[in-house]
Design an enzyme around this catalytic site. Structure first.
Site, PDB file in Angstrom:
ATOM      1  N   ASP A 169     -50.955 -21.774  54.988  1.00 15.97           N
ATOM      2  CA  ASP A 169     -49.732 -22.107  55.716  1.00 15.97           C
ATOM      3  C   ASP A 169     -49.942 -21.990  57.218  1.00 15.97           C
ATOM      4  O   ASP A 169     -49.394 -22.766  58.011  1.00 15.97           O
ATOM      5  CB  ASP A 169     -48.601 -21.180  55.253  1.00 15.97           C
ATOM      6  N   SER A 178     -44.913 -29.761  62.450  1.00 15.52           N
ATOM      7  CA  SER A 178     -44.494 -28.366  62.576  1.00 15.52           C
ATOM      8  C   SER A 178     -43.494 -28.176  63.704  1.00 15.52           C
ATOM      9  O   SER A 178     -43.826 -28.327  64.884  1.00 15.52           O
ATOM     10  CB  SER A 178     -45.715 -27.472  62.827  1.00 15.52           C
ATOM     11  N   TYR A 186     -32.295 -35.311  58.395  1.00 15.73           N
ATOM     12  CA  TYR A 186     -33.347 -34.303  58.255  1.00 15.73           C
ATOM     13  C   TYR A 186     -34.613 -34.783  57.560  1.00 15.73           C
ATOM     14  O   TYR A 186     -35.669 -34.161  57.710  1.00 15.73           O
ATOM     15  CB  TYR A 186     -32.799 -33.095  57.486  1.00 15.73           C
ATOM     16  N   LYS A 246     -32.483 -28.698  64.070  1.00 18.19           N
ATOM     17  CA  LYS A 246     -33.278 -28.032  63.034  1.00 18.19           C
ATOM     18  C   LYS A 246     -33.613 -26.612  63.488  1.00 18.19           C
ATOM     19  O   LYS A 246     -33.891 -26.365  64.653  1.00 18.19           O
ATOM     20  CB  LYS A 246     -34.562 -28.820  62.766  1.00 18.19           C
ATOM     21  N   VAL A 247     -33.597 -25.685  62.539  1.00 18.51           N
ATOM     22  CA  VAL A 247     -33.866 -24.285  62.845  1.00 18.51           C
ATOM     23  C   VAL A 247     -35.358 -24.060  63.071  1.00 18.51           C
ATOM     24  O   VAL A 247     -36.188 -24.529  62.288  1.00 18.51           O
ATOM     25  CB  VAL A 247     -33.358 -23.380  61.707  1.00 18.51           C
ATOM     26  N   LYS A 281     -46.591 -16.500  59.956  1.00 21.53           N
ATOM     27  CA  LYS A 281     -47.344 -17.666  60.440  1.00 21.53           C
ATOM     28  C   LYS A 281     -46.490 -18.529  61.364  1.00 21.53           C
ATOM     29  O   LYS A 281     -47.021 -19.254  62.206  1.00 21.53           O
ATOM     30  CB  LYS A 281     -47.908 -18.469  59.265  1.00 21.53           C
ATOM     31  N   ARG A 338     -23.532 -27.948  52.505  1.00 18.36           N
ATOM     32  CA  ARG A 338     -22.388 -27.137  52.897  1.00 18.36           C
ATOM     33  C   ARG A 338     -21.203 -28.001  53.343  1.00 18.36           C
ATOM     34  O   ARG A 338     -20.049 -27.693  53.031  1.00 18.36           O
ATOM     35  CB  ARG A 338     -22.794 -26.191  54.029  1.00 18.36           C
TER      36      ARG A 338
END
Length: 320
Positions: free
Chosen positions: A235, A245, A48, A265-266, A182, A31
């Site tokens: 998952d 995670s 990232y 990070k989202v 999850k 973006r």
């Protein structure tokens, strides 16, 4: 051969682009122009996905129109909150593969939103896939689901590599929402880790979490075999146990009284918990782990309160 557009240059988008570039040319859309330029020049996504070199066949651009030129479909790999805006900017004859594991703003499925916007070729991608490992080419498997079997097979061919085995499915709801739910269970697993409650507690949490996933998904029309497949059980295990995670790590941070942020990070599970809790309350469904995570992440219960409320629920048979 037209380049495959990968729309979103976070860790997951970059990993998928690196994987797909093993098959042919890829255009990775970022973006921000300055970020795209740094990726193109440095050939690594240090923010990232550090340590993974972008291959020569991977082009980076900040121009959305350029990214999708002559492409039959694109991977949409932005966080769920950004999916509606991005879809609105895409031509409706473009096939879209939704790779975010989150919900639309109204709590509905992103695939449903895509069809409401006029897209006719829609697929979802989900599985036990950490970007850090996919980017390095470590063995993994995932599922692409679509009502259109031909479209699913096209996506499968584009993404199947020696390091990534891609399966197809026609159970869009099961594959998409398994990846959504999850994340909430992984936050709960992180709370267990942060409270140092031990292996017995975490094993019970994952097992009962899978049961809760099954109730939710089948209520919405998913098939039970999907729940126990890669996009459900697979998952869940990966996200609830891995050091990679961000959802599990967020839960652990909350339990320790720390901020759950992941360096920009989202963390999809934090937002999803509230949306799913509201859905369950509105439709009369019992999702106790979702409810506990929602209350804890909103600051209404302490992590200890959440555990106590789960442990103090009424006695019942395991299967009922």
């Amino acid at each position: 051969m037209s380049a495959l557009p990968v729309l979103g240059a976070g860790g997951w988008g970059t990993a998928l682009a690196v994987n797909a570039a093993r098959n042919g040319p890829v255009r990775l859309w970022a973006r921000r122009a300055d970020f795209a330029r740094s990726l193109a020049e440095g050939r690594v996504n240090a923010e990232y996905l550090p340590g993974v070199t972008l291959p020569a066949g991977l082009e980076v651009t900040a121009h959305l129109g350029e990214a999708i030129t002559d492409a039959p479909f694109a991977l949409v790999v932005v966080p769920s909150v950004g999916v509606p805006e991005l879809l609105a900017a895409l031509p409706r004859d473009l096939g879209v593969v939704l790779c975010a594991k989150g919900l639309a703003p109204d709590g509905g499925q992103l695939s449903v939103l895509a069809r409401q916007l006029g897209f006719t070729r829609v697929a979802v991608l989900s599985g036990p896939n950490h970007a850090e490992e996919i980017g390095r080419g470590l063995p993994a498997a995932t599922v692409v689901a679509s009502r259109d079997g031909g479209f699913a097979r096209s996506v499968q061919a584009a993404l199947m590599t020696p390091g990534l085995r891609v399966y197809t499915s026609d159970d869009e709801t099961g594959v998409e929402l398994g990846g959504v739910l999850k994340n909430v269970m992984a936050v709960a697993a992180g709370l267990v880790d942060g409270l140092n409650l031990g292996d017995n507690a975490k094993s019970a949490l994952i097992t009962r979490g899978l049961r809760e996933m099954n109730r939710y998904l089948t209520a919405l029309g998913a098939r039970e075999e999907t729940v126990y497949g890669l996009s459900g059980l697979g998952d869940l295990v990966a996200t609830a146990t891995s050091r990679h995670s961000r959802n599990r790590a967020a839960g652990e941070a909350i339990a320790r009284g720390e901020h759950p942020g992941q360096g920009g990070k989202v963390v999809e599970g934090l937002r999803t918990a509230g949306l799913l809790d509201a859905w369950a309350a509105a439709h009369g469904h019992d999702l106790p782990i979702v409810r506990a995570v929602a209350h804890v992440t909103r600051g209404e219960w302490t992590p200890g309160d959440g555990v106590a409320r789960l442990m103090e629920r009424e006695a019942k048979p395991e299967q009922h």
